[in-house]
Design a protein around this motif. Sequence first.
Motif, PDB file in Angstrom:
ATOM      1  N   ALA A  88     -71.197  16.343  23.557  1.00  0.00           N
ATOM      2  CA  ALA A  88     -71.960  17.033  22.537  1.00  0.00           C
ATOM      3  C   ALA A  88     -70.743  16.765  21.058  1.00  0.00           C
ATOM      4  O   ALA A  88     -70.686  15.959  20.161  1.00  0.00           O
ATOM      5  CB  ALA A  88     -73.015  17.131  22.377  1.00  0.00           C
ATOM      6  N   ALA A  89     -71.094  17.448  21.714  1.00  0.00           N
ATOM      7  CA  ALA A  89     -70.065  18.273  20.076  1.00  0.00           C
ATOM      8  C   ALA A  89     -68.278  17.548  19.981  1.00  0.00           C
ATOM      9  O   ALA A  89     -68.576  17.044  18.346  1.00  0.00           O
ATOM     10  CB  ALA A  89     -69.611  19.472  20.193  1.00  0.00           C
ATOM     11  N   SER A  90     -68.082  17.475  20.830  1.00  0.00           N
ATOM     12  CA  SER A  90     -66.414  16.113  20.788  1.00  0.00           C
ATOM     13  C   SER A  90     -67.466  14.594  20.533  1.00  0.00           C
ATOM     14  O   SER A  90     -66.040  14.194  19.764  1.00  0.00           O
ATOM     15  CB  SER A  90     -65.941  15.950  22.116  1.00  0.00           C
ATOM     16  OG  SER A  90     -64.708  15.879  22.000  1.00  0.00           O
ATOM     17  N   ALA A  91     -67.845  14.350  21.067  1.00  0.00           N
ATOM     18  CA  ALA A  91     -68.437  12.833  20.452  1.00  0.00           C
ATOM     19  C   ALA A  91     -68.500  12.662  19.360  1.00  0.00           C
ATOM     20  O   ALA A  91     -68.929  11.962  18.273  1.00  0.00           O
ATOM     21  CB  ALA A  91     -69.760  12.467  21.765  1.00  0.00           C
ATOM     22  N   ALA A  92     -68.900  14.955  18.279  1.00  0.00           N
ATOM     23  CA  ALA A  92     -69.356  13.881  17.082  1.00  0.00           C
ATOM     24  C   ALA A  92     -68.402  14.191  16.191  1.00  0.00           C
ATOM     25  O   ALA A  92     -69.336  14.719  14.742  1.00  0.00           O
ATOM     26  CB  ALA A  92     -70.816  15.217  17.171  1.00  0.00           C
ATOM     27  N   GLY A  93     -67.348  14.510  16.929  1.00  0.00           N
ATOM     28  CA  GLY A  93     -65.833  15.028  16.376  1.00  0.00           C
ATOM     29  C   GLY A  93     -65.964  16.794  15.879  1.00  0.00           C
ATOM     30  O   GLY A  93     -64.439  16.327  14.796  1.00  0.00           O
ATOM     31  N   VAL A  94     -65.921  17.506  16.285  1.00  0.00           N
ATOM     32  CA  VAL A  94     -65.680  18.627  16.716  1.00  0.00           C
ATOM     33  C   VAL A  94     -64.434  18.690  17.688  1.00  0.00           C
ATOM     34  O   VAL A  94     -64.876  18.101  18.864  1.00  0.00           O
ATOM     35  CB  VAL A  94     -67.185  19.119  16.708  1.00  0.00           C
ATOM     36  CG1 VAL A  94     -66.322  20.926  16.922  1.00  0.00           C
ATOM     37  CG2 VAL A  94     -67.663  19.473  15.348  1.00  0.00           C
ATOM     38  N   THR A  95     -63.653  19.074  17.203  1.00  0.00           N
ATOM     39  CA  THR A  95     -61.844  19.750  18.311  1.00  0.00           C
ATOM     40  C   THR A  95     -62.849  20.840  18.827  1.00  0.00           C
ATOM     41  O   THR A  95     -63.159  21.686  18.423  1.00  0.00           O
ATOM     42  CB  THR A  95     -60.722  20.392  17.428  1.00  0.00           C
ATOM     43  OG1 THR A  95     -60.823  19.570  16.101  1.00  0.00           O
ATOM     44  CG2 THR A  95     -59.555  20.510  18.781  1.00  0.00           C
ATOM     45  N   VAL A  96     -62.633  20.310  20.642  1.00  0.00           N
ATOM     46  CA  VAL A  96     -63.448  22.040  21.295  1.00  0.00           C
ATOM     47  C   VAL A  96     -62.697  22.551  21.789  1.00  0.00           C
ATOM     48  O   VAL A  96     -61.444  21.330  22.437  1.00  0.00           O
ATOM     49  CB  VAL A  96     -64.816  21.477  22.571  1.00  0.00           C
ATOM     50  CG1 VAL A  96     -66.261  21.168  21.222  1.00  0.00           C
ATOM     51  CG2 VAL A  96     -64.130  19.916  23.082  1.00  0.00           C
ATOM     52  N   ARG A  97     -62.938  23.339  22.600  1.00  0.00           N
ATOM     53  CA  ARG A  97     -61.854  24.234  23.331  1.00  0.00           C
ATOM     54  C   ARG A  97     -62.520  25.004  24.230  1.00  0.00           C
ATOM     55  O   ARG A  97     -63.746  25.595  24.599  1.00  0.00           O
ATOM     56  CB  ARG A  97     -61.347  25.543  22.599  1.00  0.00           C
ATOM     57  CG  ARG A  97     -60.498  25.037  21.163  1.00  0.00           C
ATOM     58  CD  ARG A  97     -58.855  24.292  21.913  1.00  0.00           C
ATOM     59  NE  ARG A  97     -58.509  24.489  20.537  1.00  0.00           N
ATOM     60  CZ  ARG A  97     -57.645  23.124  20.159  1.00  0.00           C
ATOM     61  NH1 ARG A  97     -58.338  22.198  20.680  1.00  0.00           N
ATOM     62  NH2 ARG A  97     -57.437  23.438  18.783  1.00  0.00           N
ATOM     63  N   ALA A  98     -61.966  25.372  25.151  1.00  0.00           N
ATOM     64  CA  ALA A  98     -62.300  25.400  27.469  1.00  0.00           C
ATOM     65  C   ALA A  98     -62.743  27.254  26.497  1.00  0.00           C
ATOM     66  O   ALA A  98     -64.118  26.923  27.982  1.00  0.00           O
ATOM     67  CB  ALA A  98     -61.423  25.388  27.749  1.00  0.00           C
ATOM     68  N   ALA A 139     -60.457  29.596  20.784  1.00  0.00           N
ATOM     69  CA  ALA A 139     -61.306  28.528  19.502  1.00  0.00           C
ATOM     70  C   ALA A 139     -61.496  28.932  18.572  1.00  0.00           C
ATOM     71  O   ALA A 139     -60.894  28.338  17.184  1.00  0.00           O
ATOM     72  CB  ALA A 139     -62.818  27.908  20.238  1.00  0.00           C
ATOM     73  N   VAL A 140     -60.819  30.670  18.488  1.00  0.00           N
ATOM     74  CA  VAL A 140     -60.979  31.532  17.335  1.00  0.00           C
ATOM     75  C   VAL A 140     -59.309  31.944  16.938  1.00  0.00           C
ATOM     76  O   VAL A 140     -58.965  32.297  16.288  1.00  0.00           O
ATOM     77  CB  VAL A 140     -61.535  32.729  17.754  1.00  0.00           C
ATOM     78  CG1 VAL A 140     -63.129  32.559  17.499  1.00  0.00           C
ATOM     79  CG2 VAL A 140     -61.285  33.549  18.560  1.00  0.00           C
TER      80      VAL A 140
END
Length: 294
Positions: free
Chosen positions: A39-49, A54-55
């Motif tokens: 859902a985050a990826s679809a909303a334009g957030v760059t997601v990490r595994a 991510a940090v």
Amino acid sequence: MTRVAVIGLGNMGLPMAVNAVKAGHDVTGHDLAPAALEAASAAGVTVRASGPEAVRAAEMVITMLPAGRHVLEAYDELLPAAPAGTLFVDCSTIDVTAARAAHARAAGAGHRSVDAPVSGGVVGAEAATLTFMAGGEEAALTAAEPVLAALGKRTVRCGGPGAGQAAKICNNMILGVSMIAVSEAFVLGERLGLDHQALFDVASTASGQCWALTTNCPVPGPVPTSPANRDFQGGFAAQLMLKDLGLAMSAAYEHGVAAVLGQAAADRYARFVETDDRVRDFSAIIEDIRGATG
Ligand code: NAD
């Protein structure tokens, strides 16, 4: 532009991450749940595994997680992975003891930190109208404010580490108690043959005035936008009220405060969520009061 990592992309974290993207920040995110990542990826957030990925390049890390143990577990993984001096902002609602432990762990790892729980719910997260109740060192609070300003309408500085969480649970203890008081008054009024609107017109302009009455009125009619007008859907879930009352009662017990009404409210909500749809707005407690005999 700030490089922001958002850890916990659930009901609250995802819209906050999306608003950070809209404000022009470079946002990476992580969640344990694959559906949340999608859902985050679809909303334009760059997601990490993973959280550490991510940090890795973040200047600021926002955590939006269920409870204190999740925050502390996440911090143990995230703190060593973030660049030195990263600003950690925990927006979850957690107990004050865990919040202070999170600050201490962040400082021990060479980072700055803020506890900044929110009010405003999912609607506020989506509309970027949250209120942040912030605790921490002055310099950390100052550093956090520009990004928080893109996610909410107000940040209230409450004091040192843990003060934001303390303010949140004290406020929500007032809210839980006052919603029960307002509901009891409406039910008593019904039994006395008093019209809802008449009671509202008096109490909302007299000494019974409070947010539970004038904004979140538990009967349909007087406040057309209150959840009571839509079968209590889409508000502040009763189970979250119970969670916050539980945090307040733990703190009251730990600090020797005789919060008699807070405890009664916690007990009442505990019974209520056992029988009701847990996600209906907490003002649905009026149905429980109506059904109970005195
Ligand atoms: P949620 O359950 O929708 O989201 C929490 C997310 O955290 C989940 O997607 C879960 O998979 C993820 N998660 C758990 N541990 C993780 C970890 N170690 N690393 C990465 N992700 C992890 O909850 P929510 O409604 O978004 O609430 C989050 C916080 O905000 C809670 O503390 C809640 O009390 C508070 N809050 C919620 C509301 C509301 O209306 N929902 C209002 C005010 C405050």
